[in-house]
Scaffold this motif. Structure first.
Motif, PDB file in Angstrom:
ATOM      1  N   GLU A 231       0.837  -1.215   0.000  1.00 55.61           N
ATOM      2  CA  GLU A 231       0.000   0.000   0.000  1.00 55.61           C
ATOM      3  C   GLU A 231       0.869   1.261   0.000  1.00 55.61           C
ATOM      4  OE1 GLU A 231      -0.543  -2.524   2.293  1.00 55.61           O
ATOM      5  OE2 GLU A 231      -2.160  -3.325   1.048  1.00 55.61           O
ATOM      6  N   ARG A 232       2.100   1.150   0.496  1.00 47.81           N
ATOM      7  CA  ARG A 232       3.031   2.286   0.533  1.00 47.81           C
ATOM      8  C   ARG A 232       3.266   2.876  -0.851  1.00 47.81           C
ATOM      9  NH1 ARG A 232       3.929   4.133   5.739  1.00 47.81           N
ATOM     10  NH2 ARG A 232       3.267   2.386   6.998  1.00 47.81           N
ATOM     11  N   PHE A 233       3.106   2.051  -1.879  1.00 47.09           N
ATOM     12  CA  PHE A 233       3.364   2.535  -3.235  1.00 47.09           C
ATOM     13  C   PHE A 233       2.281   3.496  -3.730  1.00 47.09           C
ATOM     14  CE2 PHE A 233       6.068  -1.340  -3.308  1.00 47.09           C
ATOM     15  CZ  PHE A 233       7.271  -0.697  -3.557  1.00 47.09           C
ATOM     16  N   GLU A 234       1.235   3.676  -2.940  1.00 52.30           N
ATOM     17  CA  GLU A 234       0.203   4.667  -3.286  1.00 52.30           C
ATOM     18  C   GLU A 234       0.582   6.046  -2.747  1.00 52.30           C
ATOM     19  OE1 GLU A 234      -2.373   3.767  -5.161  1.00 52.30           O
ATOM     20  OE2 GLU A 234      -1.855   1.622  -5.109  1.00 52.30           O
ATOM     21  N   GLU A 235       1.587   6.126  -1.896  1.00 49.56           N
ATOM     22  CA  GLU A 235       1.981   7.413  -1.281  1.00 49.56           C
ATOM     23  C   GLU A 235       2.768   8.273  -2.270  1.00 49.56           C
ATOM     24  OE1 GLU A 235       4.293   6.644   2.250  1.00 49.56           O
ATOM     25  OE2 GLU A 235       2.677   5.487   3.201  1.00 49.56           O
ATOM     26  N   PRO A 236       2.831   9.604  -1.996  1.00 48.86           N
ATOM     27  CA  PRO A 236       3.721  10.446  -2.805  1.00 48.86           C
ATOM     28  C   PRO A 236       5.184  10.052  -2.564  1.00 48.86           C
ATOM     29  CG  PRO A 236       2.429  11.778  -1.226  1.00 48.86           C
ATOM     30  CD  PRO A 236       2.089  10.354  -0.974  1.00 48.86           C
ATOM     31  N   ASP A 237       6.041  10.283  -3.529  1.00 50.01           N
ATOM     32  CA  ASP A 237       7.464   9.915  -3.448  1.00 50.01           C
ATOM     33  C   ASP A 237       7.651   8.440  -3.070  1.00 50.01           C
ATOM     34  OD1 ASP A 237       8.181  12.516  -4.028  1.00 50.01           O
ATOM     35  OD2 ASP A 237       8.434  13.087  -1.923  1.00 50.01           O
ATOM     36  N   ALA A 238       6.791   7.608  -3.593  1.00 50.13           N
ATOM     37  CA  ALA A 238       6.823   6.179  -3.223  1.00 50.13           C
ATOM     38  C   ALA A 238       8.058   5.465  -3.759  1.00 50.13           C
ATOM     39  CB  ALA A 238       5.556   5.482  -3.717  1.00 50.13           C
ATOM     40  N   GLU A 239       8.842   6.147  -4.592  1.00 47.52           N
ATOM     41  CA  GLU A 239      10.105   5.554  -5.078  1.00 47.52           C
ATOM     42  C   GLU A 239      10.996   5.148  -3.908  1.00 47.52           C
ATOM     43  OE1 GLU A 239       8.806   8.369  -6.184  1.00 47.52           O
ATOM     44  OE2 GLU A 239       8.769   8.323  -8.393  1.00 47.52           O
ATOM     45  N   ARG A 240      10.822   5.851  -2.752  1.00 44.37           N
ATOM     46  CA  ARG A 240      11.689   5.512  -1.596  1.00 44.37           C
ATOM     47  C   ARG A 240      11.508   4.074  -1.128  1.00 44.37           C
ATOM     48  NH1 ARG A 240       8.134   8.716   2.772  1.00 44.37           N
ATOM     49  NH2 ARG A 240       6.416   8.584   1.333  1.00 44.37           N
ATOM     50  N   TYR A 241      10.381   3.451  -1.436  1.00 43.39           N
ATOM     51  CA  TYR A 241      10.114   2.087  -0.958  1.00 43.39           C
ATOM     52  C   TYR A 241      10.565   1.004  -1.932  1.00 43.39           C
ATOM     53  CZ  TYR A 241       7.080   4.550   2.327  1.00 43.39           C
ATOM     54  OH  TYR A 241       6.606   5.388   3.292  1.00 43.39           O
ATOM     55  N   VAL A 242      11.156   1.421  -3.055  1.00 45.72           N
ATOM     56  CA  VAL A 242      11.497   0.435  -4.091  1.00 45.72           C
ATOM     57  C   VAL A 242      12.706  -0.401  -3.686  1.00 45.72           C
ATOM     58  CG1 VAL A 242      12.352   0.135  -6.452  1.00 45.72           C
ATOM     59  CG2 VAL A 242      10.451   1.709  -5.998  1.00 45.72           C
ATOM     60  N   GLY A 243      12.488  -1.701  -3.643  1.00 48.47           N
ATOM     61  CA  GLY A 243      13.570  -2.663  -3.411  1.00 48.47           C
ATOM     62  C   GLY A 243      13.290  -3.871  -4.291  1.00 48.47           C
ATOM     63  N   TRP A 244      14.290  -4.670  -4.506  1.00 51.12           N
ATOM     64  CA  TRP A 244      14.111  -5.942  -5.245  1.00 51.12           C
ATOM     65  C   TRP A 244      14.267  -7.065  -4.255  1.00 51.12           C
ATOM     66  CZ3 TRP A 244      18.008  -5.184  -9.901  1.00 51.12           C
ATOM     67  CH2 TRP A 244      17.522  -4.196 -10.761  1.00 51.12           C
ATOM     68  N   PRO A 245      13.288  -7.916  -4.024  1.00 51.85           N
ATOM     69  CA  PRO A 245      11.905  -7.856  -4.511  1.00 51.85           C
ATOM     70  C   PRO A 245      11.106  -6.719  -3.860  1.00 51.85           C
ATOM     71  CG  PRO A 245      12.239  -9.792  -3.091  1.00 51.85           C
ATOM     72  CD  PRO A 245      13.555  -9.120  -3.217  1.00 51.85           C
ATOM     73  N   PRO A 246       9.902  -6.435  -4.407  1.00 52.55           N
ATOM     74  CA  PRO A 246       9.082  -5.328  -3.907  1.00 52.55           C
ATOM     75  C   PRO A 246       8.410  -5.641  -2.575  1.00 52.55           C
ATOM     76  CG  PRO A 246       8.333  -6.083  -6.091  1.00 52.55           C
ATOM     77  CD  PRO A 246       9.276  -7.120  -5.572  1.00 52.55           C
ATOM     78  N   LEU A 247       7.865  -4.595  -1.954  1.00 52.88           N
ATOM     79  CA  LEU A 247       6.971  -4.794  -0.800  1.00 52.88           C
ATOM     80  C   LEU A 247       5.775  -5.614  -1.258  1.00 52.88           C
ATOM     81  CD1 LEU A 247       6.866  -1.181   0.716  1.00 52.88           C
ATOM     82  CD2 LEU A 247       8.183  -3.152   1.533  1.00 52.88           C
ATOM     83  N   ARG A 248       5.298  -6.500  -0.411  1.00 51.42           N
ATOM     84  CA  ARG A 248       4.210  -7.414  -0.766  1.00 51.42           C
ATOM     85  C   ARG A 248       2.914  -7.032  -0.051  1.00 51.42           C
ATOM     86  NH1 ARG A 248       6.660  -9.392  -5.192  1.00 51.42           N
ATOM     87  NH2 ARG A 248       8.436 -10.736  -4.747  1.00 51.42           N
ATOM     88  N   GLU A 249       1.880  -7.867  -0.238  1.00 57.41           N
ATOM     89  CA  GLU A 249       0.601  -7.681   0.442  1.00 57.41           C
ATOM     90  C   GLU A 249       0.834  -7.758   1.959  1.00 57.41           C
ATOM     91  OE1 GLU A 249       1.192  -9.750  -2.079  1.00 57.41           O
ATOM     92  OE2 GLU A 249       0.037  -8.658  -3.589  1.00 57.41           O
ATOM     93  N   ALA A 250      -0.031  -7.083   2.718  1.00 53.29           N
ATOM     94  CA  ALA A 250       0.120  -7.041   4.175  1.00 53.29           C
ATOM     95  C   ALA A 250       0.138  -8.448   4.789  1.00 53.29           C
ATOM     96  CB  ALA A 250      -0.993  -6.202   4.789  1.00 53.29           C
ATOM     97  N   SER A 251      -0.569  -9.389   4.180  1.00 55.38           N
ATOM     98  CA  SER A 251      -0.619 -10.768   4.711  1.00 55.38           C
ATOM     99  C   SER A 251       0.777 -11.395   4.797  1.00 55.38           C
ATOM    100  CB  SER A 251      -1.508 -11.642   3.818  1.00 55.38           C
ATOM    101  OG  SER A 251      -0.952 -11.729   2.520  1.00 55.38           O
ATOM    102  N   GLN A 252       1.682 -10.953   3.942  1.00 53.23           N
ATOM    103  CA  GLN A 252       3.013 -11.559   3.890  1.00 53.23           C
ATOM    104  C   GLN A 252       3.908 -11.122   5.053  1.00 53.23           C
ATOM    105  OE1 GLN A 252       3.596 -14.099   1.522  1.00 53.23           O
ATOM    106  NE2 GLN A 252       1.396 -13.668   1.571  1.00 53.23           N
ATOM    107  N   MET A 253       3.553 -10.011   5.698  1.00 53.49           N
ATOM    108  CA  MET A 253       4.361  -9.567   6.837  1.00 53.49           C
ATOM    109  C   MET A 253       4.310 -10.612   7.947  1.00 53.49           C
ATOM    110  SD  MET A 253       3.026  -5.644   6.559  1.00 53.49           S
ATOM    111  CE  MET A 253       3.636  -4.973   8.086  1.00 53.49           C
ATOM    112  N   GLN A 254       3.122 -11.128   8.236  1.00 57.77           N
ATOM    113  CA  GLN A 254       2.977 -12.161   9.262  1.00 57.77           C
ATOM    114  C   GLN A 254       3.693 -13.450   8.842  1.00 57.77           C
ATOM    115  OE1 GLN A 254       1.679 -11.598  12.373  1.00 57.77           O
ATOM    116  NE2 GLN A 254       2.606 -13.598  12.775  1.00 57.77           N
ATOM    117  N   VAL A 255       3.628 -13.748   7.542  1.00 57.54           N
ATOM    118  CA  VAL A 255       4.329 -14.929   7.020  1.00 57.54           C
ATOM    119  C   VAL A 255       5.825 -14.828   7.323  1.00 57.54           C
ATOM    120  CG1 VAL A 255       5.022 -16.104   4.865  1.00 57.54           C
ATOM    121  CG2 VAL A 255       2.626 -15.417   5.203  1.00 57.54           C
TER     122      VAL A 255
END
Ligand SMILES: [Zn+2]
Length: 320
Positions: A136-160
């Motif tokens: 969801e962070r990629f919806e924010e302004p200046d969202a380029e700051r969150y770019v990593g390889w691999p990308p941020l995933r769905e919130a469900s994956q944080m618990q995983v």
């Protein structure tokens, strides 16, 4: 490789992506893994499948889907899972141990769990962003700051990822720290030109403690294991590093578990001009950081002198 290993450089990183021409040179990379294993080095693998990513990036660029909002769809979870499976099979026949870096999702963790259960020598790492942030962070302004390889995933994956750390499906948390500034992050236009990596070293321990131990997701001993003991063991530095014992280097963090801190870029020491966790509230912050018995940071003030670092000759790989 044998010479580098003999000199104490006992791990290598291999990229399964386009910049390393992995698909084209896969047969050679398989030999690299085998050679590393034979000489006692641990092969680190950046696992993302270039065939899928290349196809998606080309398609998205042609459709005008540019910028960070579209970025996570250009490198889907399947691309990571596919590459992890391929790396595991290659390592099996190379008879070599591998360490899969910065994993982000169940598609990567499932094949590792299975291979480990079958006795294959495989380790997994995640990095802080996959524990603390979601796409969801990629919806924010200046969202380029969150770019990593691999990308941020769905919130469900944080618990995983937390479950993976707790259950020893993953063995370490490491930052992949890159202190880019925002102008550098924003230079790329198409999804495949966005610059990956971010500054997150200084927040590693407080965020892992506060969100992990503080929220009951990790035990205190597991927190120490994944952030200190396991990395030292896997990369040939134990027991000089990774433990508090007579004869070991006194590399020690004294940590105030009750200290409430709001993370602000202005208090950070990185050259990056933005903070990934701006405004996050944490409980627990280091008060003193010691290196070889010398206090090098005290209450946020850096006291250590540049140049005091020492090259460490690392031992050959031994399984955890
Ligand atoms: Zn990488």
């Amino acid at each position: 490789m044998a010479d580098a290993i003999a000199e104490g450089h006992t791990s290598f990183k291999l990229f399964m992506i386009g910049m390393a021409r992995f698909d084209e040179l896969a047969a050679d990379y398989l030999k690299v893994m085998a050679q590393a294993g034979k000489h006692g080095a641990l092969t680190n693998v950046h696992a993302e499948d270039q065939c899928l990513i290349g196809y998606l990036c080309e398609q998205m660029t042609a459709e005008g889907k540019l910028g960070p909002k579209h970025f996570p769809d250009s490198r889907p979870r399947e691309a990571e899972g596919l590459a992890v499976q391929r790396a595991i099979s290659m390592a099996k026949y190379a008879e070599a141990p591998i360490y899969l870096v910065h994993l982000s999702c169940e598609e990567a963790l499932a094949p590792i769990r299975q291979a480990r259960a079958h006795g294959q020598i495989i380790y997994g790492e995640t990095r802080p962003l996959y524990l603390h942030l979601s796409r969801e962070r990629f919806e924010e302004p200046d969202a380029e700051r969150y770019v990593g390889w691999p990308p941020l995933r769905e919130a469900s994956q944080m618990q995983v990822m937390w479950d993976g750390l707790r259950s020893d499906n993953l063995q370490t948390v490491a930052t992949d720290h890159c202190g880019w500034n925002l102008a550098q992050k924003k230079a790329g236009k198409t999804v495949d030109e966005l610059l990956p990596g971010m500054s997150n070293l200084e927040t590693l321990i407080p965020m892992l403690y506060s969100e992990g131990v503080g929220q009951g997701k990790l035990s205190l001993s597991r927190f120490v294991e994944v952030s200190a003991t396991n990395p030292a063991k896997l990369f040939g530095l134990y027991p000089q590093k990774g433990t508090i014992a007579v004869g070991s280097d006194a590399d020690i963090v004294i940590f105030d578990t009750k200290k409430d801190v709001t993370i602000r870029h202005r208090n950070m020491h990185s050259r990056a001009d933005y903070e990934l966790y701006e405004g996050f509230q944490v409980t627990g912050w280091p008060t003193h950081t010691l290196s070889r018995g010398e206090v090098i940071v005290e209450n946020g003030t850096v006291l250590g002198n540049a140049g005091r670092g020492q090259l460490l000759k690392r031992k050959r790989f031994a399984p955890l």
